[in-house]
Write a protein that holds these residues in place. Structure first.
Motif, short mmCIF file in Angstrom:
data_model
loop_
_atom_site.label_atom_id
_atom_site.label_comp_id
_atom_site.label_asym_id
_atom_site.label_seq_id
_atom_site.Cartn_x
_atom_site.Cartn_y
_atom_site.Cartn_z
N CYS A 1 0.66 -1.01 -14.79
CA CYS A 1 -0.79 -0.83 -14.17
C CYS A 1 -1.09 0.74 -14.17
N PRO A 2 -2.10 1.01 -14.61
CA PRO A 2 -2.81 2.33 -14.67
C PRO A 2 -3.15 2.81 -13.35
N MET A 3 -2.97 1.92 -12.48
CA MET A 3 -3.23 2.53 -10.90
C MET A 3 -2.03 2.79 -10.07
N LEU A 4 -1.25 1.53 -9.98
CA LEU A 4 -0.31 1.30 -9.15
C LEU A 4 1.16 2.16 -9.46
N GLU A 5 1.61 1.89 -10.81
CA GLU A 5 2.83 2.43 -11.17
C GLU A 5 2.49 3.62 -12.06
N ASN A 6 1.26 3.92 -12.81
CA ASN A 6 1.05 4.95 -13.43
C ASN A 6 -0.16 5.83 -12.97
N PRO A 7 -0.61 6.14 -11.79
CA PRO A 7 -1.73 6.72 -11.17
C PRO A 7 -2.36 7.74 -11.84
N ALA B 1 -7.10 10.17 -15.28
CA ALA B 1 -7.39 10.61 -16.41
C ALA B 1 -8.55 10.01 -17.05
N MET B 2 -8.45 8.52 -17.15
CA MET B 2 -9.43 7.61 -17.67
C MET B 2 -10.89 7.74 -16.66
N VAL B 3 -10.81 7.83 -15.55
CA VAL B 3 -12.11 7.82 -14.82
C VAL B 3 -12.69 9.43 -15.03
N ALA B 4 -12.00 10.23 -15.04
CA ALA B 4 -12.55 11.47 -15.17
C ALA B 4 -13.26 11.75 -16.66
N GLU C 1 -15.03 4.79 -3.19
CA GLU C 1 -13.58 5.69 -3.15
C GLU C 1 -13.24 6.34 -4.40
N THR C 2 -13.35 7.56 -4.21
CA THR C 2 -12.74 8.32 -5.47
C THR C 2 -11.57 8.02 -6.24
N ALA C 3 -11.47 8.21 -7.44
CA ALA C 3 -10.18 7.82 -8.12
C ALA C 3 -8.90 8.62 -7.35
N GLU C 4 -9.25 9.89 -7.21
CA GLU C 4 -8.36 10.67 -6.67
C GLU C 4 -7.85 10.18 -5.36
N HIS C 5 -8.84 9.70 -4.53
CA HIS C 5 -8.31 9.14 -3.12
C HIS C 5 -7.48 7.59 -3.36
N LEU C 6 -7.75 6.97 -4.32
CA LEU C 6 -7.02 5.58 -4.44
C LEU C 6 -5.87 6.13 -5.39
N CYS C 7 -5.68 6.98 -6.08
CA CYS C 7 -4.42 7.29 -6.85
C CYS C 7 -3.66 7.70 -6.14
N LYS D 1 -2.71 7.32 -3.02
CA LYS D 1 -2.21 6.31 -2.39
C LYS D 1 -1.06 5.65 -3.25
N CYS D 2 -1.21 5.82 -4.33
CA CYS D 2 -0.12 5.16 -5.16
C CYS D 2 0.99 5.93 -5.59
N ASP D 3 0.69 7.38 -5.73
CA ASP D 3 1.62 8.28 -6.16
C ASP D 3 2.98 8.17 -5.59
N GLY D 4 3.23 8.04 -4.43
CA GLY D 4 4.54 7.86 -3.75
C GLY D 4 5.29 6.49 -4.09
N TYR D 5 4.46 5.76 -4.29
CA TYR D 5 4.95 4.16 -4.51
C TYR D 5 5.51 4.39 -5.84
N ALA D 6 4.78 4.95 -6.84
CA ALA D 6 5.16 5.00 -8.21
C ALA D 6 6.35 5.82 -8.53
#
Length: 461
Positions: A397-403, A408-411, A424-430, A432-437
């Motif tokens: 996933c480009p969000m959960l495992e590769n935030p 980059a794609m949204v920007a 919700e901004t892509a930065e805010h969403l991603c 939340k996934c950085d630590g998980y990834a």
């Protein structure tokens, strides 16, 4: 005769052996998705039952080659081959539409230059009779609706592209029961899968399902009564069980949708849970990994690496041993070549056209552009051009495992949040996934290496 000399060695991502309808379809799709593809066929021309034979009656290829088949005779032959134990209506439908499908195959790569999905997710409404903890759909509120004519037009456009599977999400789609049945009637050549909380399924609607025969519910269930009612509200579990009983009594096809979290992963992957679903007549179960979508999401519900690995191993074991087909939306990526969103296998439309049911960013609204134009919009082409997002299929996933990929794609595409209530901004969403990834990566690398070793060992036998 056995091959004694190798005249040429070719490197590729995908090797497909056999140039029949299935082989050509696979090769076309793989090439559309950016894979270096080689198709091997023993004959001088692409053949097989699908392209040159019975499977593609009245296709362009057959007409060009002067192949003429008598449909009634072919129908009788197929039925006899099946020992008269087949769905004759289904075979008749295949006879009637296979040529159209084959023509689409030939034309798709020539015409569109973008991903063409095999399924479209639609939100008939964002309204829901429940308010479940952690539900991404709840972020949309209850004001968004696609009219009957708008849904009908999306299906019309989809069918012109060869898409005959439509999946309803929401909100609760069955708030629109009558419209959904009308669409089943009007498009009886399509299959409609509906993710539903099932609390609105009553005897009358079950009878309607039996009449139209192309509507399949995927019922949301969180485990036992305490877990389901805890997330979905008191009394929900008993209503769901009653709905399952109504469907089972009528021998209707239905399945289950379960979202695994840090709180319920153990119960919904247990053998006891699985056996209960089998007894209740379920045919399949979708397992979804919890996604921290929305400003009000609860990241603490994300499974730990150890919990996710437990889910991965249990589902594969149960799937191999039990008569209930399980699909693990996050851990089964190896079977579909990675992420299936962005139009590669499906898209999500509720007015705005999102690349994924969990990723609410878009450049296109279906009320302003055609379906094809939406598939060619910047965010969809970014998906098309960047897949797979990781060579490790345990990290699809480009969000959960590769935030970093979603950021980059949204920007780069200027896609905007499609959440009208609380963007919700892509930065805010991603974030939340950085630590998980980061925590999941070493475990995913180990599991993927393990899978590659298993495949190599089997190939060596």
């Amino acid at each position: 005769e056995p091959i004694t000399e190798v005249s040429e060695t070719v490197d590729c991502d995908v090797l497909i052996i056999g140039g029949g309808y299935s082989g050509c379809s696979c090769a076309c799709n793989a090439a559309q998705n950016g894979l270096n593809t080689v198709l091997v066929e023993k004959d001088d021309v692409l053949n097989g039952h699908g392209v040159g034979g019975t499977g593609a009656i009245k296709s362009r290829v057959m007409d060009e080659n002067g192949v003429v088949l008598d449909k009634p005779i072919e129908m009788e032959r197929w039925v006899a081959t099946c020992g008269n134990r087949c769905n004759e209506a289904l075979i008749a439908q295949y006879m009637a539409r296979s040529g159209e499908a084959a023509d689409w195959l030939c034309e798709a790569g020539e015409k569109h230059h973008c991903s063409i999905p095999w399924a479209i997710l639609l939100d008939p409404t964002s309204a829901c009779n429940l308010h479940c903890t952690g539900c991404w759909a709840a972020e949309y509120g209850n004001k968004l609706n696609l009219s009957f004519d708008e849904i009908d037009d999306i299906i019309r456009q989809g069918k012109e592209m060869g898409i005959y599977m439509y999946i309803y999400t929401g909100g609760e789609p069955l708030v629109r029961k009558k419209d959904l049945i009308r669409l089943c009637e009007k498009h009886d050549d399509c299959i409609f899968l509906c993710f539903t909380n099932a609390t609105l399924i009553d005897e009358a609607f079950a009878d309607e399902m039996l009449r139209v025969r192309n509507f399949v519910p995927a019922i949301s269930l969180e485990g036992d009564e305490a877990a389901t009612d805890g997330r979905r509200g008191q009394g929900t579990y008993r209503k769901v069980i009653r709905a399952m009983e109504l469907l089972h009594e009528r021998k209707l096809l239905y399945g289950i949708s379960s979202c695994y979290t840090s709180a319920n992963y153990d119960s919904i992957t247990s053998e006891e849970y699985y056996d209960q679903l089998i007894r209740m007549g379920a045919y399949f179960i979708w397992y979804f990994h919890y996604m921290p979508v929305g400003n009000d999401a609860a990241p603490e519900l994300l499974p730990s690496p150890e919990q996710r690995e437990t889910v991965y191993r249990r589902i594969r074991k149960l799937r191999a041993e039990k008569p209930l087909f399980a699909m693990d939306f996050q851990n089964d990526a190896e079977y579909v070549g990675g992420c299936i969103a962005g139009g590669r296998r499906y898209l999500h439309a509720n007015g705005d056209v999102d690349p994924c049911v969990f990723i609410h960013y878009s450049n296109a609204n279906i009320r302003e552009v055609s379906l094809l134009e939406a598939l060619q919009s910047p965010i969809f082409m970014a998906y098309h051009d960047n897949m797979p997002f990781n060579d490790n299929m345990m990290r699809p996933c480009p969000m959960l495992e590769n935030p970093e990929k979603l950021r980059a794609m949204v920007a780069e595409t200027g896609a905007h949040s499609t959440d009208p209530q609380s963007p919700e901004t892509a930065e805010h969403l991603c974030a939340k996934c950085d630590g998980y990834a980061a925590c999941w990566k070493p475990e995913a690398d180990r599991l993927w290496a393990e899978r590659q070793a298993e495949k190599a060992a089997r190939a060596g036998k």
